[in-house]
Design a protein around this motif. Sequence first.
Motif, PDB file in Angstrom:
ATOM      1  N   MET A  46       1.035  -1.597   0.100  1.00 54.68           N
ATOM      2  CA  MET A  46      -0.292   0.047  -0.194  1.00 54.68           C
ATOM      3  C   MET A  46       0.919   1.471   0.147  1.00 54.68           C
ATOM      4  SD  MET A  46      -3.586  -1.441   0.223  1.00 54.68           S
ATOM      5  CE  MET A  46      -4.074   0.093   1.712  1.00 54.68           C
ATOM      6  N   GLU A  47       1.465   1.096   0.347  1.00 58.79           N
ATOM      7  CA  GLU A  47       2.852   1.985   0.932  1.00 58.79           C
ATOM      8  C   GLU A  47       3.566   2.139   0.025  1.00 58.79           C
ATOM      9  OE1 GLU A  47       4.951   1.447   4.225  1.00 58.79           O
ATOM     10  OE2 GLU A  47       3.282   1.592   5.724  1.00 58.79           O
ATOM     11  N   ILE A  48       4.349   1.605  -1.041  1.00 57.99           N
ATOM     12  CA  ILE A  48       4.768   1.589  -2.176  1.00 57.99           C
ATOM     13  C   ILE A  48       3.538   2.307  -3.847  1.00 57.99           C
ATOM     14  CG2 ILE A  48       5.745   0.322  -4.459  1.00 57.99           C
ATOM     15  CD1 ILE A  48       6.829  -1.596  -2.229  1.00 57.99           C
ATOM     16  N   LEU A  49       2.308   1.905  -3.042  1.00 53.82           N
ATOM     17  CA  LEU A  49       1.863   2.618  -4.498  1.00 53.82           C
ATOM     18  C   LEU A  49       0.747   3.679  -4.120  1.00 53.82           C
ATOM     19  CD1 LEU A  49       0.203  -0.777  -5.280  1.00 53.82           C
ATOM     20  CD2 LEU A  49       2.279   0.970  -6.818  1.00 53.82           C
ATOM     21  N   GLY A  50       1.140   4.200  -2.395  1.00 53.99           N
ATOM     22  CA  GLY A  50       0.065   5.173  -2.750  1.00 53.99           C
ATOM     23  C   GLY A  50      -0.806   5.494  -1.718  1.00 53.99           C
ATOM     24  N   LEU A  51      -0.950   4.360  -1.333  1.00 53.88           N
ATOM     25  CA  LEU A  51      -2.998   3.667  -0.986  1.00 53.88           C
ATOM     26  C   LEU A  51      -3.071   3.771   0.233  1.00 53.88           C
ATOM     27  CD1 LEU A  51      -3.159   0.747  -3.357  1.00 53.88           C
ATOM     28  CD2 LEU A  51      -4.172   3.207  -3.692  1.00 53.88           C
ATOM     29  N   ASP A  52      -1.798   3.157   1.442  1.00 59.03           N
ATOM     30  CA  ASP A  52      -2.226   3.775   3.429  1.00 59.03           C
ATOM     31  C   ASP A  52      -3.049   4.126   2.779  1.00 59.03           C
ATOM     32  OD1 ASP A  52       0.103   4.929   1.808  1.00 59.03           O
ATOM     33  OD2 ASP A  52       1.326   5.284   4.298  1.00 59.03           O
ATOM     34  N   LYS A  53      -2.924   6.175   2.632  1.00 62.18           N
ATOM     35  CA  LYS A  53      -3.774   6.819   3.001  1.00 62.18           C
ATOM     36  C   LYS A  53      -5.416   6.877   3.021  1.00 62.18           C
ATOM     37  CE  LYS A  53      -2.119   9.642  -0.995  1.00 62.18           C
ATOM     38  NZ  LYS A  53      -0.900   8.783  -1.399  1.00 62.18           N
TER      39      LYS A  53
END
Length: 203
Positions: A126-133
């Motif tokens: 999720m962090e790699i793809l910027g989805l964690d937010k």
Amino acid sequence: MIKKLEVNPKAKALIFDLDGTLADTMPVHFWAYKNILVDYGIDFTPELFATLAGIPAVGTIEKLNEQFGTTMHPEEVGHFKEAEYEKIMHKMKPVEPVVELAKQYHGKLPMAIGTGGYHRLAWKTMEILGLDKYFDILVSAEDVTHAKPHPETFLKCAEKMGIAPEFCQVFEDGEPGMQAARAGGMIATLVTDFYEVTIGQPI
């Protein structure tokens, strides 16, 4: 022509699988298996990989043992594979139509991730793809007793969101996940109709 991915009008919450659904991690998983299994004399092909879609690493090694007569230790080799995956996971790409949908409904409908993967690697994806937010609810392999096709993963997501299962729309790329969504009485949507996957190309 590739169809447009849409939210069902009945849906009050969205649940996304991660690998192959939001994140195009299948090529990365393929190469992680291929790189590891060469040491065990297994030529891991895209066709073989396709037969194992949606099965966690330990289950995959067990199935390969049955198929090839090998005696790999499922947990140990499963961990080798996950370590190899982690080394090359920065090469993954987002599944654009699904990611766009998640961004579009962020803050409008409750959303959760229901993955058969390990918790730490799922968050790293999720962090790699910027989805964690965009997500704060994630149910992973460590959070359930029964993996997909059992509905436990998605039922836990529904419970954490506080939405009845029949109003949850599940986005999935694998048959075990589709079965899990249906078994949970949810709206099941297969995302592979909405994007092209190429396995086996260099990443």
